[in-house]
Design a protein around this motif. Structure first.
Motif, short mmCIF file in Angstrom:
data_model
loop_
_atom_site.label_atom_id
_atom_site.label_comp_id
_atom_site.label_asym_id
_atom_site.label_seq_id
_atom_site.Cartn_x
_atom_site.Cartn_y
_atom_site.Cartn_z
N VAL A 1 0.72 -1.30 -0.05
CA VAL A 1 -0.02 -0.05 0.05
C VAL A 1 0.96 1.23 -0.04
O VAL A 1 0.73 2.17 -0.70
CB VAL A 1 -0.72 -0.22 1.18
N ARG A 2 1.86 1.23 0.90
CA ARG A 2 2.75 2.35 0.91
C ARG A 2 3.42 2.60 -0.35
O ARG A 2 3.68 3.85 -0.97
CB ARG A 2 3.81 2.16 1.88
N ALA A 3 4.00 1.53 -1.06
CA ALA A 3 4.83 1.41 -2.31
C ALA A 3 3.79 2.23 -3.28
O ALA A 3 4.17 2.95 -4.30
CB ALA A 3 5.17 0.24 -2.62
N ILE A 4 2.50 1.78 -3.32
CA ILE A 4 1.41 2.23 -4.53
C ILE A 4 1.24 3.81 -4.27
O ILE A 4 1.17 4.60 -5.08
CB ILE A 4 0.26 1.56 -4.50
N CYS A 5 1.19 4.35 -2.90
CA CYS A 5 1.19 5.55 -2.66
C CYS A 5 2.02 6.50 -3.01
O CYS A 5 2.02 7.42 -3.85
CB CYS A 5 1.06 5.91 -1.11
N GLU A 6 3.34 6.00 -2.87
CA GLU A 6 4.59 6.59 -3.40
C GLU A 6 4.74 6.69 -4.77
O GLU A 6 5.28 7.49 -5.26
CB GLU A 6 5.86 5.77 -2.65
N GLU A 7 4.35 5.55 -5.47
CA GLU A 7 4.52 5.42 -7.02
C GLU A 7 3.55 6.59 -7.46
O GLU A 7 4.01 7.38 -8.52
CB GLU A 7 4.22 4.14 -7.33
N VAL A 8 2.08 6.30 -7.08
CA VAL A 8 1.27 7.50 -7.63
C VAL A 8 1.68 8.77 -7.36
O VAL A 8 1.60 9.83 -8.22
CB VAL A 8 -0.05 7.16 -6.98
N ALA A 9 2.28 9.22 -6.04
CA ALA A 9 2.64 10.56 -5.85
C ALA A 9 3.51 11.06 -6.68
O ALA A 9 3.46 12.08 -7.23
CB ALA A 9 2.96 10.49 -4.44
#
Ligand code: AMP
Length: 420
Positions: A24-32
């Motif tokens: 979840v964190r990785a996807i948040c970082e990726e999208v940001a």
């Protein structure tokens, strides 16, 4: 039961929980990163006054849920743990003169927030949010960009049955006029309102709109609508946001009762909802435009939109959907068959790290047998066995822990064999 437990309303996230959290964190970082946000971190506690000024008296977060720091000195007693991310980031924007940077400034942070709530599933006293803030644009594009950002995270995580509840809170003046009309409508009915709503009739009447009480909702049936109090400019603002969302195929529905708990919102406000069969729907995040907050905190009048996704609820949902896979095992387990070769084994560990190879070892295990057993249990790909005889010829044994076959490998070639 052990003497100490994690405080009520908090959770330990054990290694098996971390698999989904990492994703979840990785996807948040990726999208940001994809949508041009820059990372920011602000302190976990701030002056109480910052939260009072921004969130406003009369809100549950300030009146009931703030975690005040009881300090040993007067100075340390003026702090509170942050209940949300916006106030601290706005404070930082103003303090560091970010209005002089090229605008817009888009910032994100993955943060823990603290609210003294009555704990239940999905409602914790410490919770995590993916927080995004978009500064320096008063137009509807910024609102739509922020919504697109959250939508990208939710869809990349594979969450289904999600839609956006959308409303416009208009300007401060429009809201004030509406509130007057609402209070005038509800005052004659006040005896029939729930205790909470009765209280809110004087402290925060807008919040009556999103009362969970069915009777309150029925009494609101004939109440005036906020949309009827918007002027042309405000109506155009929300209509343009909707046209952006339609082009990006983001599903939304008007919800005239959506007001959100915080005082500083104007124009667009929104909430992500998951509809669940046989259960009440679940709010996964939300946000809105808060142009007034900047000036309220003595900053520039530059326009701002912010939003938070509630990561605990998202992780809870993902964990219900799939069984968490175990993390990837180490590439090599270094087995020390002869204690005299410890330094050589340490060098191999350093070489593996330098080559970015995942490595595991446990020299506290006394025997060759116990190390081999641990190597098998951990699921590493290879055991690298350092034995005296082979080492005298500058070699080690590399044993495949999956297939069982083994070979002698020159020390000089070890890393390339493990990598292959
Ligand atoms: P808010 O900052 O209140 O707008 O909340 C944004 C999102 O954070 C909500 O939609 C929830 O998903 C999540 N959230 C808020 N409060 C809590 C809490 N106490 N525990 C877990 N998640 C929360």
């Amino acid at each position: 039961m052990s003497r100490f437990q994690s405080p009520r309303g908090t959770r330990d996230l054990l290694p098996s929980d971390q698999v989904v959290w990492r994703k979840v964190r990785a996807i948040c970082e990726e999208v940001a990163t994809l949508l041009a946000y820059q990372p920011i971190s602000t302190p976990m506690f701030e002056e109480v006054g910052l939260f009072q000024r921004s969130l406003g008296q009369g809100t549950d977060i300030i009146d009931k849920e703030l975690f005040l720091v009881e300090g040993r000195t007067e100075e340390s007693s003026q702090y509170a743990l942050r209940p949300e991310g916006t106030a601290g980031i706005v404070r930082a924007y103003i303090e560091h003169g970010m209005q002089t940077w090229p605008q817009p400034v888009r910032l994100y942070s993955i943060i823990n927030n603290f609210r003294y709530e009555r704990p239940q599933k999905g409602r914790y006293r410490e919770h995590m949010q993916f927080d995004i803030e978009y500064f320096g644009d008063k137009g509807p594009f910024a609102d739509a960009w922020v919504i697109l950002t959250q939508w990208q995270v939710l869809t990349r995580l594979g969450l289904r049955n999600i839609h956006l509840d959308l409303n416009s809170l208009g300007t401060k003046e429009e809201r004030a006029a509406y509130m007057e009309a609402l209070v005038a409508h509800l005052t004659p009915l006040s005896e029939k309102l729930s205790e909470d709503s009765k209280r809110r009739l004087t402290s925060n009447p807008l919040r009556i709109l999103d009362s969970k009480d069915a009777n309150d909702q029925a009494l609101l049936g004939e109440a005036p609508q906020l949309a009827d109090f918007l002027d042309e400019e405000s109506a155009h603002h929300i209509a343009t946001v909707k046209s952006y969302l339609t082009s990006w195929q983001i599903p939304f529905q008007d919800n005239p009762r959506l007001v959100r708990g915080l005082d500083y919102y104007c124009h667009t406000c929104f909430e992500w909802v998951q509809v669940r069969e046989g259960k009440s729907s679940l709010a996964l995040g939300g946000g809105g435009r808060y142009d007034g907050l900047m000036t309220q905190l003595e900053g520039p009048d530059c326009g701002a939109v912010g939003a938070g996704l509630g990561l605990d609820r998202i992780v809870d949902l993902l964990q219900e959907q799939v069984e968490a896979p175990m993390p990837d095992p180490a590439g090599a387990y270094i087995v020390l068959a002869d204690p005299e070769l410890r330094e050589a084994a340490q060098k191999i560990i350093s070489d593996c790290l330098a080559a970015n190879l995942r490595v595991e070892a446990d020299f506290s295990k006394p025997s060759f047998g116990s190390q081999m057993k641990a190597a098998g249990r951990g699921g590493a790909k290879y055991a690298v066995i350092l034995g005296k005889t082979e080492f005298e010829h500058n070699k080690v044994v590399v044993k495949s822990l999956q297939g069982g076959d083994q070979q002698e490998v020159e020390l000089a070639n070890l890393i390339s064999v493990l990598k292959a």
